[in-house]
Design a protein around this motif. Structure first.
Motif, mmCIF file in Angstrom:
data_model
loop_
_atom_site.group_PDB
_atom_site.id
_atom_site.type_symbol
_atom_site.label_atom_id
_atom_site.label_comp_id
_atom_site.label_asym_id
_atom_site.label_seq_id
_atom_site.Cartn_x
_atom_site.Cartn_y
_atom_site.Cartn_z
ATOM 1 N N ASN A 276 -3.103 4.907 -16.054
ATOM 2 C CA ASN A 276 -3.871 5.752 -15.220
ATOM 3 C C ASN A 276 -3.338 5.357 -13.917
ATOM 4 N N SER A 277 -3.206 6.617 -13.057
ATOM 5 C CA SER A 277 -2.856 6.552 -11.616
ATOM 6 C C SER A 277 -3.707 6.059 -10.901
ATOM 7 N N LYS A 278 -4.970 5.995 -11.023
ATOM 8 C CA LYS A 278 -6.123 5.523 -10.214
ATOM 9 C C LYS A 278 -5.754 3.950 -10.135
ATOM 10 N N VAL A 279 -5.314 3.262 -11.218
ATOM 11 C CA VAL A 279 -5.070 2.150 -10.856
ATOM 12 C C VAL A 279 -4.176 1.392 -9.840
ATOM 13 N N ILE A 280 -3.103 2.371 -9.832
ATOM 14 C CA ILE A 280 -2.066 2.205 -8.844
ATOM 15 C C ILE A 280 -2.744 2.446 -7.352
ATOM 16 N N GLU A 281 -3.370 3.457 -7.282
ATOM 17 C CA GLU A 281 -4.194 3.565 -6.131
ATOM 18 C C GLU A 281 -4.807 2.510 -5.504
ATOM 19 N N PHE A 282 -5.914 2.000 -6.504
ATOM 20 C CA PHE A 282 -6.365 0.840 -6.182
ATOM 21 C C PHE A 282 -5.802 -0.235 -5.736
ATOM 22 N N ALA A 283 -4.812 -0.648 -6.538
ATOM 23 C CA ALA A 283 -3.754 -1.803 -6.364
ATOM 24 C C ALA A 283 -3.255 -1.531 -5.006
ATOM 25 N N VAL A 284 -2.662 -0.452 -4.472
ATOM 26 C CA VAL A 284 -2.259 -0.381 -3.271
ATOM 27 C C VAL A 284 -3.305 -0.514 -2.083
ATOM 28 N N LYS A 285 -4.443 0.036 -2.321
ATOM 29 C CA LYS A 285 -5.792 -0.203 -1.277
ATOM 30 C C LYS A 285 -6.025 -1.718 -1.264
ATOM 31 N N LEU A 286 -5.869 -2.497 -2.196
ATOM 32 C CA LEU A 286 -6.261 -3.655 -2.182
ATOM 33 C C LEU A 286 -4.850 -4.694 -1.618
#
Length: 549
Positions: free
Chosen positions: A118-128
């Motif tokens: 799920n690409s959203k997981v990567i986005e959230f990980a980068v945000k954090l």
């Protein structure tokens, strides 16, 4: 066959009964296990001998602990991400849904089922990672973490091992004044992506456990701190700051009661001046920040007492549970080492490659984070108590900022939000998004009081109605004829009337009982229905009571 089994499992969750044989009913395979004694699936049969620590002895060692020992505390925090679907499949996850209703062959670990990231997981990980001041790995990968557990259907967990997505960050926070105040900075070792396991539902009598796989495959970010904390308070405030950060970012609701934010605490102690760490003990089952504080303080006391009694060898590397009722930690199981997990690269997922442009776009989209907001509020001249209250909740901070944008006085806006509005929300069990008073009308209310259009007392009455029913300040003032009386002649006439009706109190006042001024002021305010300008009222009243007019 696989699809038939899947449909059946959605209706009948796996059951684990305490006899080492298999049975099949209604198309479902049941594994049953005999147990010589009642125990949960997380307990081992062989446990190290328990050391009884008397409560009175613990209290006596508090001073000695502070003087002779130093605690070393680190926290592993799991944050459940608020994505629409799971990490490696299209199943949704809704907290509290019926067991085994959000599962598919992928999150069930059926043979041949392949994960898709799920690409959203990567986005959230980068945000954090960016929010925690970490260095991002532009090339990272997934690994398999092997271990057996009844609610881990694949027999391994997809995680990240040697190349996590973010490393080497830190958290800045401010301790509340009641805990001594001051600024703290705690290091972040790493942030990595992994999937959650399922959940065991233990029967009341301990005869069997049911497996709910709804949570299996839900995306998590694990945040591993440096061992920089020294007290339970510092650890609890660190965890609270992480909760604020993920909520500000919008990547998780951070609700500990739902398991969206879970903390495992590692505690060891060492004599002051010693550079080597002591034996680390992990504490699980911490479902609130106060539990984190109390569990750590208990564990520090327990370990220090064993040290002082020459029994430091009884402090073993293990996982302990926090028993809320008994207010103590108890042995759960021996702690696994890294070698026990037999990590190796996940062959079914490609590596994660981040481009600088992708990272920059996310960095530019980050909101103002708690630390930056606190510093901004400090520069406005607010006290640290005000700052911590307003910045703690993102919605409260947004409401405060919107009130200021409408022209409200900074300190008065803070006082109204922290006082009457906060009390109303607490009594009615509402969030600030639920109240009917808008930031614009709060600003209008503050302006009306400052300009003398209405008194502070009438302002409170208007506030109560606006909170409960909504409306506008100007509308209520006109509807109820609440404009403040600021005519000295009119106020003087009311004062004359009150004085003439209370000759006894006037005599007592002029005889030295000057506190009766409050009585006269109250009577005038009552006569004016709360509309008399308080400052003008008291000025004219003093002149008339003292015979100056």
């Amino acid at each position: 066959m696989a699809s038939t089994l899947f449909r059946t499992i959605q209706i009948h969750p796996f059951l684990l009964y305490p006899t080492a044989l298999f049975s099949r009913r209604n198309g479902v395979l049941y594994c049953t296990m005999k147990s010589s004694q009642t125990q949960t699936a997380t307990q081992e049969k062989q446990q190290p001998p328990k050391v009884k620590v008397p409560q009175h002895a613990l209290k006596k060692t508090v001073d000695k602990i502070t003087r002779d020992y130093e605690a070393i505390i680190g926290i592993e925090t799991h944050v459940q991400l608020s994505t629409l679907t799971k990490a490696f499949c299209s199943c949704p996850y809704n907290y509290g849904s019926q067991p085994n209703t959000s599962i598919c062959p992928i999150c069930m670990g059926l043979p041949g089922a392949l994960p898709v990231l799920n690409s959203k997981v990567i986005e959230f990980a980068v945000k954090l990672g960016l929010a925690l001041n970490c260095k991002l790995s532009l090339n990272s990968k997934f690994d398999r973490k092997q271990y057996f557990y009844p609610d881990l259907p694949k027999g391994y967990q997809i995680s990240q091992f040697d190349i996590p997505i973010a490393t080497g960050g830190y958290v800045d926070l401010d301790l509340p004044l009641e805990f001594g105040g001051g600024h703290r900075k705690f290091g972040i070792t790493r942030v990595h992506i992994e999937e959650d396991a399922g959940k065991l539902l233990h029967s009341g009598n301990g005869d069997y456990s049911q497996v709910d796989l709804n949570r299996a495959g839900v995306p998590l970010l694990e945040i591993v701190s440096e061992p920089d904390m020294r007290t339970g308070i510092e650890a609890a405030e660190y965890a609270a700051e992480l909760q604020r950060v993920v909520r500000y970012l919008g990547i998780s609701n951070g609700n500990m009661q739902e398991g969206s934010l879970r903390c495992d605490v590692n505690v060891s102690i060492r004599p002051v001046g010693q550079s080597e760490f002591g034996t680390k003990v992990e504490i699980k089952n911490l479902n609130s920040f106060s539990s984190i504080n109390r569990a750590i303080d208990f564990e520090i006391s327990r370990q220090a007492l064993l040290h002082s009694q020459g029994q430091s060898d009884q402090i073993v590397q293990e996982t302990r549970l926090w028993e809320e009722g008994a207010q103590k930690t108890v042995t759960m199981r021996k702690k696994e080492g890294l070698s026990d997990y037999r990590y190796f690269p996940e062959p079914d997922l490609p590596e994660v490659i981040l481009t600088p442009e992708y990272v920059d776009s996310i960095s530019n989209s980050l909101p103002e984070l708690p630390e930056a907001k606190r510093r901004r509020y400090e520069k406005m001249g607010l006290s640290m108590q005000d700052v911590l209250f307003l910045a703690n909740d993102m919605n409260v901070a947004e409401y405060f900022d919107a009130t200021l944008s409408s022209g409200a006085d900074i300190k008065l806006a803070a006082n109204w939000i922290m006082g009457d509005i906060a009390a109303y929300m607490k009594n009615e069990k509402l969030s600030i998004n639920d109240i009917k008073l808008t930031p614009q009308e709060l600003a209008e209310l503050i302006a009306s009081i400052k300009s003398g259009t209405i008194s502070g007392k009438i302002g409170k009455e208007i506030l109560s109605e606006l909170l409960a029913k909504g409306g506008t300040v100007k509308g209520l003032i006109e509807e109820k004829d609440l404009i403040q009386i600021a005519d000295p002649v009119e106020i003087g006439k009311m004062i004359d009337k009150v004085i003439s009706e209370n000759p006894k109190q006037l005599e007592q006042y002029r005889g030295g009982k000057t506190k009766l001024q409050g009585f006269f002021a109250g009577q005038v305010m009552k006569l004016s229905k709360g509309k008399a300008n308080p400052g003008l009222l008291n000025k004219i009243l003093l002149e008339k009571l003292n015979g100056q007019s």
